[in-house]
Design a protein around this motif. Structure first.
Motif, short mmCIF file in Angstrom:
data_model
loop_
_atom_site.label_atom_id
_atom_site.label_comp_id
_atom_site.label_asym_id
_atom_site.label_seq_id
_atom_site.Cartn_x
_atom_site.Cartn_y
_atom_site.Cartn_z
N ASN A 33 0.88 -1.17 0.00
CA ASN A 33 0.00 0.00 0.00
C ASN A 33 0.92 1.23 0.00
N VAL A 34 0.59 2.21 -0.78
CA VAL A 34 1.38 3.44 -0.81
C VAL A 34 0.48 4.60 -0.45
N GLY A 35 0.87 5.31 0.57
CA GLY A 35 0.07 6.43 1.03
C GLY A 35 0.77 7.76 0.80
N TRP A 36 -0.05 8.78 0.66
CA TRP A 36 0.44 10.16 0.60
C TRP A 36 -0.06 10.89 1.85
N PHE A 37 0.82 11.70 2.42
CA PHE A 37 0.54 12.41 3.65
C PHE A 37 1.06 13.83 3.51
N ARG A 38 0.59 14.69 4.39
CA ARG A 38 1.13 16.04 4.42
C ARG A 38 1.22 16.53 5.84
N GLN A 39 2.12 17.47 6.00
CA GLN A 39 2.35 18.00 7.33
C GLN A 39 2.68 19.47 7.26
N VAL A 40 2.04 20.22 8.11
CA VAL A 40 2.33 21.63 8.30
C VAL A 40 3.11 21.76 9.59
N SER A 41 4.09 22.62 9.60
CA SER A 41 4.93 22.80 10.77
C SER A 41 4.09 23.04 12.02
N GLY A 42 4.37 22.25 13.05
CA GLY A 42 3.66 22.39 14.30
C GLY A 42 2.39 21.57 14.40
N MET A 83 -2.68 16.45 -8.17
CA MET A 83 -3.43 17.40 -7.35
C MET A 83 -3.95 18.53 -8.23
N ASN A 84 -5.25 18.65 -8.32
CA ASN A 84 -5.88 19.69 -9.12
C ASN A 84 -6.63 20.67 -8.22
N SER A 85 -6.97 21.81 -8.76
CA SER A 85 -7.73 22.83 -8.03
C SER A 85 -7.13 23.09 -6.66
N LEU A 86 -5.85 23.32 -6.64
CA LEU A 86 -5.15 23.50 -5.36
C LEU A 86 -5.62 24.75 -4.64
N LYS A 87 -5.64 24.64 -3.31
CA LYS A 87 -6.09 25.73 -2.44
C LYS A 87 -4.95 26.10 -1.50
N PRO A 88 -4.97 27.30 -0.96
CA PRO A 88 -3.92 27.68 0.02
C PRO A 88 -3.83 26.70 1.19
N GLU A 89 -4.94 26.13 1.60
CA GLU A 89 -4.92 25.18 2.72
C GLU A 89 -4.26 23.85 2.36
N ASP A 90 -3.92 23.65 1.10
CA ASP A 90 -3.15 22.47 0.70
C ASP A 90 -1.64 22.67 0.92
N THR A 91 -1.26 23.86 1.28
CA THR A 91 0.16 24.14 1.52
C THR A 91 0.69 23.28 2.66
N ALA A 92 1.74 22.52 2.38
CA ALA A 92 2.32 21.60 3.36
C ALA A 92 3.52 20.92 2.74
N THR A 93 4.22 20.17 3.57
CA THR A 93 5.22 19.24 3.06
C THR A 93 4.53 17.90 2.84
N TYR A 94 4.71 17.35 1.66
CA TYR A 94 4.04 16.10 1.29
C TYR A 94 5.04 14.95 1.31
N TYR A 95 4.57 13.82 1.82
CA TYR A 95 5.39 12.62 1.95
C TYR A 95 4.65 11.43 1.33
N CYS A 96 5.43 10.46 0.86
CA CYS A 96 4.85 9.17 0.54
C CYS A 96 5.43 8.12 1.49
N ALA A 97 4.70 7.04 1.63
CA ALA A 97 5.14 5.97 2.52
C ALA A 97 4.55 4.65 2.06
N THR A 98 5.20 3.57 2.44
CA THR A 98 4.69 2.24 2.12
C THR A 98 4.30 1.50 3.38
#
Length: 125
Positions: A33-42, A83-98
């Motif tokens: 399984n491969v997941g995508w995640f995001r994280q905002v500082s804090g 990722m389409n129709s991006l919004k300011p709230e999508d701002t983050a660091t994005y990671y993938c993981a298995t």
């Protein structure tokens, strides 16, 4: 040395699109399984989308459903997050993981055991 290499981030305006790539080096992504995640500082890292190793339907959040699409190219050993129709709230660091968890657990961040480095996505208003 196994590695997940993430790329494709950048600075875009609201409404734009980006495609993130997660390439498996020494790790065959079709087995996981491969997941995508995001994280905002804090803040905690949050699930965005996942593609199942068993070929079942992809998993999304309410926020990513309809705007984001996760897909595989097994020949390239790569998983994408379109990722389409991006919004300011999508701002983050994005990671993938298995992960090798059961299909019903693909949305659980803690079930992923191998992580790539992040790529920054910044959406300006």
């Amino acid at each position: 040395q196994e590695e997940l290499v993430v790329s494709g981030g950048g600075l875009v305006q609201t409404g734009a699109s980006l495609r993130l790539s997660c390439v498996g080096s020494g790790r065959t992504l079709s087995r996981y399984n491969v997941g995508w995640f995001r994280q905002v500082s804090g803040k905690e890292r949050e699930f965005v989308a996942a593609i199942r190793r068993n070929g079942g339907p992809a998993a999304y959040t309410d926020s990513s459903q309809g705007r984001f699409t996760v897909s595989r190219d097994n020949a390239k050993n790569t998983v994408y997050l379109q990722m389409n129709s991006l919004k300011p709230e999508d701002t983050a660091t994005y990671y993938c993981a298995t992960g090798s968890q059961i299909s019903s657990a693909v949305t659980l961040t803690r079930m992923y055991t191998y992580w790539g480095q992040g790529t920054q996505v910044t959406v300006s208003s």
